[in-house]
Scaffold this active site. Structure first.
Site, short mmCIF file in Angstrom:
data_model
loop_
_atom_site.label_atom_id
_atom_site.label_comp_id
_atom_site.label_asym_id
_atom_site.label_seq_id
_atom_site.Cartn_x
_atom_site.Cartn_y
_atom_site.Cartn_z
N ARG A 1 -22.07 -23.65 30.09
CA ARG A 1 -21.09 -22.77 29.43
C ARG A 1 -20.56 -23.42 28.15
O ARG A 1 -20.06 -22.75 27.27
CB ARG A 1 -19.88 -22.53 30.35
CG ARG A 1 -20.16 -21.65 31.53
CD ARG A 1 -18.99 -21.73 32.52
NE ARG A 1 -17.71 -21.33 31.95
CZ ARG A 1 -17.30 -20.09 31.84
NH1 ARG A 1 -18.06 -19.11 32.27
NH2 ARG A 1 -16.13 -19.81 31.34
N ARG B 1 -22.31 -29.48 19.74
CA ARG B 1 -22.68 -29.15 18.35
C ARG B 1 -22.85 -30.41 17.50
O ARG B 1 -22.04 -31.32 17.57
CB ARG B 1 -21.59 -28.29 17.73
CG ARG B 1 -21.33 -27.01 18.51
CD ARG B 1 -21.05 -25.86 17.56
NE ARG B 1 -20.89 -24.63 18.29
CZ ARG B 1 -19.73 -24.22 18.77
NH1 ARG B 1 -18.65 -24.94 18.60
NH2 ARG B 1 -19.66 -23.08 19.44
N ARG C 1 -12.82 -22.35 44.20
CA ARG C 1 -11.83 -23.23 43.61
C ARG C 1 -10.66 -22.37 43.15
O ARG C 1 -10.83 -21.25 42.69
CB ARG C 1 -12.44 -23.93 42.41
CG ARG C 1 -11.49 -24.79 41.64
CD ARG C 1 -12.28 -25.67 40.70
NE ARG C 1 -12.71 -25.00 39.49
CZ ARG C 1 -11.91 -24.72 38.47
NH1 ARG C 1 -10.63 -25.01 38.52
NH2 ARG C 1 -12.39 -24.15 37.38
N ARG D 1 -5.30 -29.25 32.32
CA ARG D 1 -5.01 -28.85 30.94
C ARG D 1 -3.60 -28.30 30.84
O ARG D 1 -2.99 -27.95 31.85
CB ARG D 1 -6.03 -27.83 30.42
CG ARG D 1 -6.32 -26.68 31.35
CD ARG D 1 -7.53 -25.87 30.84
NE ARG D 1 -7.97 -24.93 31.86
CZ ARG D 1 -9.06 -24.19 31.79
NH1 ARG D 1 -9.84 -24.26 30.75
NH2 ARG D 1 -9.39 -23.38 32.77
N GLU E 1 -1.88 -26.86 34.27
CA GLU E 1 -2.83 -26.28 35.23
C GLU E 1 -3.35 -27.35 36.18
O GLU E 1 -3.82 -28.40 35.74
CB GLU E 1 -4.01 -25.65 34.46
CG GLU E 1 -5.10 -25.11 35.37
CD GLU E 1 -6.22 -24.41 34.62
OE1 GLU E 1 -5.98 -23.83 33.55
OE2 GLU E 1 -7.36 -24.47 35.12
N TYR F 1 -19.61 -16.72 38.32
CA TYR F 1 -18.63 -17.28 37.37
C TYR F 1 -18.68 -16.42 36.10
O TYR F 1 -19.15 -16.83 35.05
CB TYR F 1 -19.03 -18.73 37.08
CG TYR F 1 -18.03 -19.60 36.35
CD1 TYR F 1 -16.89 -19.08 35.76
CD2 TYR F 1 -18.25 -20.96 36.26
CE1 TYR F 1 -16.00 -19.92 35.09
CE2 TYR F 1 -17.37 -21.80 35.60
CZ TYR F 1 -16.25 -21.26 35.01
OH TYR F 1 -15.38 -22.10 34.34
N ASP G 1 -17.39 -14.20 32.89
CA ASP G 1 -16.34 -14.03 31.90
C ASP G 1 -15.96 -12.55 31.87
O ASP G 1 -16.69 -11.71 32.39
CB ASP G 1 -16.84 -14.45 30.51
CG ASP G 1 -17.00 -15.95 30.39
OD1 ASP G 1 -16.29 -16.67 31.12
OD2 ASP G 1 -17.83 -16.39 29.58
N1 UDP Z 1 -15.69 -29.28 30.89
C1 UDP Z 1 -15.49 -30.65 30.82
N2 UDP Z 1 -14.55 -31.15 29.98
C2 UDP Z 1 -13.77 -30.34 29.21
C3 UDP Z 1 -13.98 -28.95 29.28
C4 UDP Z 1 -14.93 -28.44 30.14
O1 UDP Z 1 -16.14 -31.42 31.51
O2 UDP Z 1 -12.92 -30.84 28.47
C5 UDP Z 1 -16.72 -28.78 31.83
C6 UDP Z 1 -16.16 -28.65 33.24
O3 UDP Z 1 -17.17 -28.99 34.16
C7 UDP Z 1 -15.83 -27.16 33.30
C8 UDP Z 1 -16.95 -26.53 32.48
O4 UDP Z 1 -17.17 -27.49 31.45
O5 UDP Z 1 -15.82 -26.69 34.62
C9 UDP Z 1 -16.62 -25.17 31.91
O6 UDP Z 1 -15.43 -25.23 31.15
P1 UDP Z 1 -14.65 -23.94 30.67
O7 UDP Z 1 -13.66 -24.39 29.68
O8 UDP Z 1 -15.63 -22.89 30.27
O9 UDP Z 1 -13.92 -23.48 32.02
P2 UDP Z 1 -12.91 -22.28 32.28
O10 UDP Z 1 -12.11 -22.08 31.02
O11 UDP Z 1 -13.73 -21.10 32.67
O12 UDP Z 1 -12.07 -22.75 33.41
#
Ligand code: UDP
Length: 372
Positions: free
Chosen positions: A174, A178, A251, A282, A306, A352, A354
């Site tokens: 996901r 870059r 989860r 976060r 969170e 999962y 969006d």
């Molecule tokens: N992820 C990570 N570090 C970060 C952000 C994301 O390792 O700083 C990984 C982590 O495994 C996460 C996945 O990328 O579950 C997807 O992140 P996303 O931000 O898409 O999750 P969401 O916002 O759907 O909770």
């Protein structure tokens, strides 16, 4: 005699609301059951009492899609602002760009690489993984061992409460990586936040649809089924089938929301915390989702810490471990036999998804039913 409906929809989240809206528009009678006291599922948003800041109660939701049909559809119910999502991550008290881009790499290694040098630079750190079997291998293949250990391992462990070796590689795909300074989280053509938050979208979609709030479908399954020509179930699929093939792993997240007496806490909408010893994953600061609204006179700011935890009673994310996949296949087989019931959305499809994918899934299902 209790009223009969063409459709009884269990759950007023995005799948249920889109489905109900479409069927209502086609002249069908629809009842929506919602166990919470509000509509909108986890998209629910509300204006904070003291500050007027629009808060996404179940975590920041950014709308993004490349699909014209989905974009046209959602725009019937709201206008969007021009917010573009960017995330930062804090690791050992320093702040980096996320997803990992050239800025992250140069700050982390204290280098000044240019795009054409990145692949060669990281290749020595990536090892020889060809076909990644799990999230850890996938991440190392993408960014190498050091960046994985700094930005992904701790965050993922906290978020999923599992070793990344036990998680599917798909979760991390996901996240883009870059070789440029492009810091946008999504690259979709259409992106933004609804001007007035998400709840008004649901109010408009469900306008004219009967809704019962605070009703748990499972308190009287037979009753609700008997009132439905067709049932649409958007809850966890394992619960629908009484866990007969065992429990799927989910989860959950919870938020600690706080009003702070300062204009701006972190300067951005989402700050990730990569260190394993910081208990939250976060911090959200929702005022930043609405740059068009921001006023210097705003009294304070809202922040939401969170935390991830396992709670099957509040499922948010499918874990999708290999055992889960096997189990889900068994439930899917049961669902296929249950004619007269549609299973849709993140929880019933154990995907999962969006938001844009949920909408596309519901619209496709309505089209398929209308063709029958
Ligand atoms: N992820 C990570 N570090 C970060 C952000 C994301 O390792 O700083 C990984 C982590 O495994 C996460 C996945 O990328 O579950 C997807 O992140 P996303 O931000 O898409 O999750 P969401 O916002 O759907 O909770």
């Amino acid at each position: 005699m209790k009223k009969q409906y063409d459709f009884v929809v269990v759950g007023s989240g995005l799948y249920g609301a889109v489905f109900a809206q479409q069927m209502k528009e086609a002249g069908q009678s629809v009842l929506v059951l919602e166990s919470r006291k509000h509509i909108g599922g986890n998209c629910y948003s509300e204006d904070h009492e003291d500050t007027g800041i629009n808060v996404h109660r179940y975590g920041t939701h950014i709308f993004h899609t490349n699909d014209q049909r989905t974009w046209d559809y959602i725009n019937r119910f709201t206008e969007f602002n021009h917010y573009r999502h960017g995330v930062l991550t804090t690791y050992q008290k320093r702040v980096y760009t996320m997803p990992i881009n050239l800025g992250t790499i140069n700050s982390f290694y204290n280098t000044s690489l240019v795009p054409s040098e990145v692949d060669a630079f990281l290749s020595s750190k990536k090892g020889t993984i060809q076909r990644p079997k799990n999230l850890e291998e996938q991440a190392i293949k993408l960014v190498g061992e050091d960046l994985y250990r700094a930005f992904i391992r701790g965050y993922t462990l906290k978020q999923w409460q599992r070793d990344p070796k036990e998680l599917p590689a798909s979760i991390i795909t996901r996240l883009p990586v870059r070789n440029s300074y492009d810091a946008s989280y999504f690259s979709d053509r259409y992106q933004g936040i609804p001007l007035h938050g998400y709840t008004p979208i649901f109010e408009r979609m469900l306008d004219g649809v009967d809704i019962e709030l605070g009703v748990d479908f499972f308190d009287d399954v037979e009753h609700w089924r008997s009132r439905a020509g067709h049932l649409v179930y958007t809850g966890p699929i394992d619960r629908y089938f009484k866990f007969q093939h065992g429990k799927l792993n989910w989860r959950s997240v919870r938020f600690e929301t706080e009003l702070l007496d300062e204009a701006d806490f972190q300067g951005t909408s989402v700050m990730n915390y990569a260190d394993e010893d910081i208990p939250y994953t976060r911090i959200h600061e929702p005022q930043h989702l609405h740059p068009e609204r921001r006023q210097s006179t705003q009294p304070g700011t809202v922040v939401m810490r969170e935390y991830s935890y396992n709670n099957e009673k509040a499922p948010y994310y499918p874990v999708n471990s290999p055992e889960d996949k096997e189990r889900f296949a068994l439930y899917q087989a049961l669902a296929r036999k249950d004619e007269g019931v549609t299973f849709g959305g993140r929880l019933a499809e154990y995907k999962y998804y969006d938001m844009h994918q949920v909408i596309a899934s519901a619209l496709a299902r309505v089209r398929a039913l209308n063709r029958q």
